[in-house]
Design a protein around this motif. Structure first.
Motif, PDB file in Angstrom:
ATOM      1  N   GLY A 103      29.666  29.287  26.501  1.00 16.16           N
ATOM      2  CA  GLY A 103      30.923  28.813  25.952  1.00 16.16           C
ATOM      3  C   GLY A 103      32.102  29.226  26.802  1.00 16.16           C
ATOM      4  N   ASP A 104      33.207  28.506  26.656  1.00 15.14           N
ATOM      5  CA  ASP A 104      34.361  28.726  27.519  1.00 15.14           C
ATOM      6  C   ASP A 104      35.075  30.041  27.262  1.00 15.14           C
ATOM      7  OD1 ASP A 104      33.872  26.471  28.932  1.00 15.14           O
ATOM      8  OD2 ASP A 104      35.488  25.273  28.072  1.00 15.14           O
ATOM      9  N   ALA A 105      34.753  30.723  26.166  1.00 20.00           N
ATOM     10  CA  ALA A 105      35.279  32.082  25.979  1.00 20.00           C
ATOM     11  C   ALA A 105      34.846  32.990  27.116  1.00 20.00           C
ATOM     12  CB  ALA A 105      34.792  32.654  24.645  1.00 20.00           C
ATOM     13  N   PHE A 106      33.739  32.637  27.764  1.00 21.43           N
ATOM     14  CA  PHE A 106      33.184  33.487  28.820  1.00 21.43           C
ATOM     15  C   PHE A 106      33.414  32.913  30.215  1.00 21.43           C
ATOM     16  CE2 PHE A 106      30.688  33.778  24.902  1.00 21.43           C
ATOM     17  CZ  PHE A 106      30.901  35.105  24.587  1.00 21.43           C
ATOM     18  N   SER A 107      34.095  31.760  30.285  1.00 15.00           N
ATOM     19  CA  SER A 107      34.266  31.105  31.581  1.00 15.00           C
ATOM     20  C   SER A 107      35.087  31.945  32.548  1.00 15.00           C
ATOM     21  CB  SER A 107      34.920  29.735  31.391  1.00 15.00           C
ATOM     22  OG  SER A 107      36.195  29.852  30.789  1.00 15.00           O
ATOM     23  N   TYR A 108      36.086  32.678  32.021  1.00 12.43           N
ATOM     24  CA  TYR A 108      36.950  33.464  32.903  1.00 12.43           C
ATOM     25  C   TYR A 108      36.164  34.584  33.585  1.00 12.43           C
ATOM     26  CZ  TYR A 108      40.445  30.951  30.189  1.00 12.43           C
ATOM     27  OH  TYR A 108      41.176  29.953  29.577  1.00 12.43           O
ATOM     28  N   ASP A 109      35.304  35.246  32.828  1.00 10.38           N
ATOM     29  CA  ASP A 109      34.519  36.325  33.423  1.00 10.38           C
ATOM     30  C   ASP A 109      33.397  35.778  34.292  1.00 10.38           C
ATOM     31  OD1 ASP A 109      34.157  39.135  33.794  1.00 10.38           O
ATOM     32  OD2 ASP A 109      32.379  39.043  32.504  1.00 10.38           O
ATOM     33  N   ILE A 110      32.853  34.625  33.933  1.00 18.63           N
ATOM     34  CA  ILE A 110      31.869  33.994  34.817  1.00 18.63           C
ATOM     35  C   ILE A 110      32.488  33.748  36.190  1.00 18.63           C
ATOM     36  CG2 ILE A 110      30.586  31.852  35.231  1.00 18.63           C
ATOM     37  CD1 ILE A 110      30.070  31.732  32.196  1.00 18.63           C
ATOM     38  N   TYR A 111      33.705  33.239  36.191  1.00 12.73           N
ATOM     39  CA  TYR A 111      34.407  32.978  37.454  1.00 12.73           C
ATOM     40  C   TYR A 111      34.603  34.273  38.237  1.00 12.73           C
ATOM     41  CZ  TYR A 111      37.905  30.523  40.383  1.00 12.73           C
ATOM     42  OH  TYR A 111      38.609  29.947  41.415  1.00 12.73           O
ATOM     43  N   THR A 112      34.986  35.336  37.546  1.00 13.62           N
ATOM     44  CA  THR A 112      35.142  36.639  38.195  1.00 13.62           C
ATOM     45  C   THR A 112      33.817  37.118  38.783  1.00 13.62           C
ATOM     46  OG1 THR A 112      36.926  37.292  36.708  1.00 13.62           O
ATOM     47  CG2 THR A 112      35.759  39.056  37.834  1.00 13.62           C
ATOM     48  N   ALA A 135      28.598  41.827  38.689  1.00 13.77           N
ATOM     49  CA  ALA A 135      28.580  40.636  39.527  1.00 13.77           C
ATOM     50  C   ALA A 135      27.437  39.741  39.091  1.00 13.77           C
ATOM     51  CB  ALA A 135      28.417  41.011  40.997  1.00 13.77           C
ATOM     52  N   GLY A 136      27.607  38.446  39.289  1.00 13.62           N
ATOM     53  CA  GLY A 136      26.513  37.527  39.029  1.00 13.62           C
ATOM     54  C   GLY A 136      25.390  37.737  40.024  1.00 13.62           C
ATOM     55  N   THR A 137      24.225  37.242  39.675  1.00 16.80           N
ATOM     56  CA  THR A 137      23.048  37.333  40.533  1.00 16.80           C
ATOM     57  C   THR A 137      22.635  35.934  40.961  1.00 16.80           C
ATOM     58  OG1 THR A 137      22.270  39.323  39.400  1.00 16.80           O
ATOM     59  CG2 THR A 137      20.647  38.079  40.693  1.00 16.80           C
ATOM     60  N   PHE A 138      22.591  35.699  42.264  1.00 15.65           N
ATOM     61  CA  PHE A 138      22.163  34.407  42.779  1.00 15.65           C
ATOM     62  C   PHE A 138      20.653  34.261  42.684  1.00 15.65           C
ATOM     63  CE2 PHE A 138      26.205  34.908  45.128  1.00 15.65           C
ATOM     64  CZ  PHE A 138      26.797  33.702  44.797  1.00 15.65           C
ATOM     65  N   TYR A 198      43.962  32.642  33.760  1.00 23.09           N
ATOM     66  CA  TYR A 198      43.281  33.653  34.573  1.00 23.09           C
ATOM     67  C   TYR A 198      44.297  34.524  35.316  1.00 23.09           C
ATOM     68  CZ  TYR A 198      39.763  35.811  37.516  1.00 23.09           C
ATOM     69  OH  TYR A 198      38.948  36.745  38.136  1.00 23.09           O
ATOM     70  N   VAL A 199      45.259  33.884  35.971  1.00 20.82           N
ATOM     71  CA  VAL A 199      46.275  34.622  36.725  1.00 20.82           C
ATOM     72  C   VAL A 199      47.051  35.564  35.818  1.00 20.82           C
ATOM     73  CG1 VAL A 199      48.516  34.316  37.865  1.00 20.82           C
ATOM     74  CG2 VAL A 199      46.547  33.011  38.641  1.00 20.82           C
ATOM     75  N   ASN A 200      47.429  35.069  34.649  1.00 21.52           N
ATOM     76  CA  ASN A 200      48.292  35.853  33.761  1.00 21.52           C
ATOM     77  C   ASN A 200      47.557  36.964  33.021  1.00 21.52           C
ATOM     78  OD1 ASN A 200      50.629  34.463  34.387  1.00 21.52           O
ATOM     79  ND2 ASN A 200      50.474  33.043  32.677  1.00 21.52           N
ATOM     80  N   GLY A 201      46.263  36.785  32.764  1.00 14.96           N
ATOM     81  CA  GLY A 201      45.575  37.764  31.949  1.00 14.96           C
ATOM     82  C   GLY A 201      44.387  38.460  32.567  1.00 14.96           C
ATOM     83  N   VAL A 202      43.618  37.749  33.384  1.00 19.87           N
ATOM     84  CA  VAL A 202      42.364  38.307  33.898  1.00 19.87           C
ATOM     85  C   VAL A 202      42.551  38.934  35.277  1.00 19.87           C
ATOM     86  CG1 VAL A 202      39.954  37.800  34.452  1.00 19.87           C
ATOM     87  CG2 VAL A 202      41.077  36.601  32.565  1.00 19.87           C
ATOM     88  N   GLN A 203      43.281  38.276  36.168  1.00 11.85           N
ATOM     89  CA  GLN A 203      43.501  38.824  37.505  1.00 11.85           C
ATOM     90  C   GLN A 203      44.072  40.244  37.478  1.00 11.85           C
ATOM     91  OE1 GLN A 203      42.613  37.928  40.493  1.00 11.85           O
ATOM     92  NE2 GLN A 203      43.890  39.272  41.756  1.00 11.85           N
TER      93      GLN A 203
END
Length: 517
Positions: free
Chosen positions: A222-231, A61-64, A269-274
């Motif tokens: 970079g946007d390669a990591f945007s999906y996991d950042i969102y997660t 998880a990210g850290t605030f 995201y829906v098709n691959g990461v979720q």
């Protein structure tokens, strides 16, 4: 009292170029970690579904960090009118979120049916930001957090779905979190479409350069990591206490929303990461194109202009959480061309196509319309009412298993070389989700470009007044028009495409003064 947002948020990517949309390997040369996963087919029926909370896979998880202050103040562009948060009992804050995100690559070509199989590849350190709007009193929180993937097509962070959904969010006690998920919003880069006044918004500069006193410590790999950042932001929002700005709220559901370029990303995201993370409890994909966003490369932003010409891709049919895709006329047959990706509804999917609407419209852009210098007034359709209903319906679906209504598709004639819309006698498109603006019209409302439209106006659609003589033939009197309009409003409410809570606001948009009598 309502308050105006700051700046101009132009959301559509309107630069067309040849591009590929197949399997994007993305990532770096690190040794791949197998993260392949698929979900079991849903077994619930159309009218009900499981409400049991999933057992979410473990993950970072990210850290605030401490709340961001100073500099020029919070930067998140909006041009439409927004609710006054203080009057609504809400607070607003901005926080850094940091961690180490993974990238993804495809195990083979990304299939057109959406059943992506992704492999983790590489890692990147990030320190992005989120904007949090939440009920001040935890007792007023309804348990649902709307997590918006901020749009960056104008070169700066914008939250278009907050603009469309804000009335529903604050009156029903949702929390809302806008995530700076993409590279250009933090680091800057090439702007997909330039808007008038961009020099005042920091478009293309990135938050770090636009306001270093406030945002100088941010970092995006970079946007390669945007999906996991969102997660990872989602996981952080579920954590109790600590530095989580929602820590005293009982978070029960996370609903992901995103418009335009963000909708392309949420499709991926829906098709691959979720299926790998099971982090979100439902999705609203608003104004997507036919293709899914690429997986991206480290240090770069997504080539969204090239993505438009990519392979048409549907939403996978074996999801365990609900998805509502909301499309305008501009999205189906316009530049974004989602028509080849149309699919049937199923027990976890709904497609709502709204007649008389455009990708960006007057509700979203407000008084800044004059700066655009479009050849006709931009679209004044009523998609905002439908989007608020979509949010309420998605929450009910995720919470109680109550499936939303199915919607007719916009009527398309595909017999010629290119598909075209079918129109009624006054010129409005037939079929789709119907609002009073097209059922009791005083204008022809289109989502397609007006003749002579410049680049920025191409997805604004148009509003063409129906001549007074024609209106006189259509309606015997202002009262006759009002009666037709009210009947259409009640029909939309009965069909659950508009909320009863919005009836007064919807009726207020009637224009009987344009009818002779």
């Amino acid at each position: 009292m309502r308050r105006m947002g700051i700046g101009i948020g132009v959301l559509a990517v309107v630069m067309m170029s040849a591009g590929c949309g197949g399997g994007d390997s993305g990532g770096d040369d690190a040794t791949p970690k197998d993260a392949t996963s698929t979900t079991a087919a849903s077994t619930g029926g159309d009218e009900a579904g499981s409400t049991e909370a999933p057992k979410r896979p473990d993950g970072p998880a990210g850290t605030f960090g401490d709340e961001l202050t100073g500099g020029n103040g919070l930067s998140l562009l909006a041009a439409g009118e927004l609710p006054d948060l203080a009057e609504a009992g809400y607070t607003e804050g901005e926080y850094p979120v940091s961690g180490t995100a993974t990238g993804y690559k495809s195990d083979g070509e990304l299939p057109a049916d959406g059943t992506f199989k992704l492999i983790e590849q590489g890692s990147g350190e990030y320190n992005t930001r989120v904007v949090v709007r939440r009920p001040k009193d935890p007792a007023n929180f309804n348990g649902t957090v709307v997590v918006e993937w901020n749009n960056v097509s104008s070169g700066a962070d914008v939250a278009p779905d907050y603009t469309y959904m804000a009335d529903e969010i604050v009156r029903n006690g949702y929390a809302w979190v806008g995530v700076s998920a993409q590279h250009i919003g933090i680091e800057g880069g090439t702007v997909a479409v330039e808007a008038p006044g961009a020099e005042f918004t920091g478009a293309g500069k990135g938050l770090k350069a636009f306001d270093p006193a406030r945002y100088g410590d941010l970092k995006h790999p970079g946007d390669a990591f945007s999906y996991d950042i969102y997660t990872q932001v989602g996981r952080a929002l579920r954590q109790e206490g600590g530095s989580n700005p929602l820590g005293d709220l009982d978070v029960q559901r996370l609903l992901a929303v995103g418009e335009s370029q963000s909708a392309f990303a949420l499709t991926t995201y829906v098709n691959g990461v979720q299926p790998l993370t099971e982090e979100f409890d439902g999705f609203i994909i608003h104004s997507r194109g036919g293709a899914a966003a690429p997986l991206g490369k480290p240090g770069e932003g997504i080539d969204i202009a090239g993505t438009i010409a990519g392979q048409p891709t549907t939403i996978r049919t074996d999801l365990e959480v609900p998805v509502i895709t909301v499309q305008t006329e501009s999205d189906v047959l316009g530049i974004l061309d989602s028509y080849p990706s149309r699919q049937d509804d199923n027990d976890k999917f709904r497609l709502w196509e709204i007649a008389g609407t455009a990708h960006a419209d007057y509700y979203q852009l407000g008084a800044t319309e004059e700066l655009l210098k479009c050849p006709k007034p931009i679209n004044r359709g009523q998609q905002s009412f439908v989007l608020k209903a979509a949010l309420r319906q998605l929450e009910d679906w995720a919470k109680n298993g109550e499936a939303p209504p199915k919607a007719a598709r916009l009527d398309v004639d595909s017999s010629g070389a290119q598909p075209v819309y079918k129109h009624d006698d006054v010129g409005n498109v037939t079929g789709g989700v119907r609002t009073p603006a097209v059922e009791a019209p005083v204008d022809v409302l289109s989502g397609l470009p007006a003749e002579g439209a410049n680049v920025i106006c191409m997805l604004m659609g148009s509003t063409t007044p129906i001549p007074p003589a024609d209106l006189a033939r259509m309606y015997d009197s202002p009262k006759a028009y009002d009666d037709d309009y009210a009947t259409a409003a009640d029909a939309a409410i009965d069909a659950k495409f508009v909320l009863e809570d919005d009836r007064e606001a919807l009726i207020a948009e009637a224009q009987p003064d344009r009818i002779a009598g």
